[in-house]
Design an enzyme around this catalytic site. Structure first.
Site, short mmCIF file in Angstrom:
data_model
loop_
_atom_site.label_atom_id
_atom_site.label_comp_id
_atom_site.label_asym_id
_atom_site.label_seq_id
_atom_site.Cartn_x
_atom_site.Cartn_y
_atom_site.Cartn_z
N ASP A 207 0.82 -1.21 0.00
CA ASP A 207 0.00 0.00 0.00
C ASP A 207 0.86 1.26 0.00
OD1 ASP A 207 -2.76 0.76 -0.14
OD2 ASP A 207 -2.59 1.58 1.88
N CYS B 242 -10.87 3.64 -4.01
CA CYS B 242 -9.92 3.63 -2.89
C CYS B 242 -10.29 4.69 -1.86
CB CYS B 242 -8.51 3.86 -3.41
SG CYS B 242 -7.26 3.95 -2.12
N TYR C 213 -12.34 3.23 1.50
CA TYR C 213 -11.64 3.16 2.79
C TYR C 213 -12.40 3.93 3.86
CZ TYR C 213 -7.30 0.69 1.69
OH TYR C 213 -6.37 -0.28 1.39
N TYR D 274 -8.75 5.70 9.45
CA TYR D 274 -9.76 5.72 8.40
C TYR D 274 -11.18 5.96 8.92
CZ TYR D 274 -5.95 4.34 5.45
OH TYR D 274 -4.73 4.34 4.78
N GLU E 297 -9.35 -3.41 -6.21
CA GLU E 297 -9.27 -3.21 -4.75
C GLU E 297 -9.45 -4.55 -4.04
OE1 GLU E 297 -8.61 -1.00 -2.55
OE2 GLU E 297 -8.45 0.85 -3.71
#
Length: 221
Positions: free
Chosen positions: A43, A133, A137, A165, A207
């Site tokens: 990541d 993304c 998230y 997040y 993803e």
């Protein structure tokens, strides 16, 4: 709204992304640290390319509003998420030494796909490619926090990741992203939506593949 239409058209794979086994293991704390570190390493590399995509988004901007959006989110990634990952990677990986030889095939497929969308398409095409993304998230972080709560996170192995997040700063950012994307809802023809839907479906699948390859820890296919 445009983003809700995209989710509806891709509801099955969107749900598979948000509730992948990697996310479930992260939630209940059963995710092995070696899997988490593999994910973080990939990541970290991904986010470098992701930030480059925002630079390309800025080049595709049609006005000052679009340019400001692209530059703001690029800075957020560079100053926020990358620094978080770097601090965690210090547990066992020197982030500064990561290079293309450390990049997985899944990572290459995902990031180069987004860059290709930006190079061959327009601002909205790339904005949609980046949305899975960014917004995904945010949805995951919020859901995990609502399930675990403050008490459940007290001694949680992945507390810092979940709080990042689910936190107000990130949640505010992804709401801004979603609202900005939805501002194009009335400017999208059927033909344009079909193209955006194809792009969105592809990045959501990528993803999901990203989660999966973190469980298998396979750099190759």
């Amino acid at each position: 709204m445009l983003f809700q239409r995209l989710i509806k058209e891709n509801s099955k794979i969107w749900d598979a992304y948000l509730h992948h086994n990697f996310v479930k293991k992260l939630e209940n704390g059963s995710l092995a640290m070696e899997n988490f570190l593999f994910y973080l390493k990939q990541d970290y590399i991904y986010l470098i390319h992701y930030a480059q995509c925002y630079a390309l988004l800025a080049l595709n901007a049609n006005n000052a509003k679009e340019l400001h959006f692209a530059m703001k989110f690029q800075n957020y990634i560079l100053e926020g998420e990358l620094e978080l990952h770097k601090s965690i990677l210090k547990l066992g990986i020197d982030a500064e030494r990561l290079s293309v030889k450390d990049e997985s095939i899944v990572n290459i497929a995902y990031t180069r796909y987004m860059l290709n969308v930006g190079q061959s398409g327009d601002f909205l095409d790339l904005l949609v490619a980046l949305s899975a993304c960014a917004i995904g998230y945010g949805y995951i972080g919020k859901e995990l926090y609502e399930k675990l709560g403050t008490k459940g996170l007290e001694n949680h192995t992945y507390r810092e990741w979940i709080l990042t997040y689910s936190g107000k700063e990130f949640q505010d950012e992804i709401k801004e992203f979603e609202d900005f994307l939805n501002s194009y809802s009335n400017q999208t023809s059927k033909e344009k939506f079909d193209k955006l839907n194809t792009i969105f479906g592809a990045v959501v699948r990528l993803e999901t593949a990203f989660w999966q390859h973190a469980l298998t820890m396979n750099l190759e296919i």
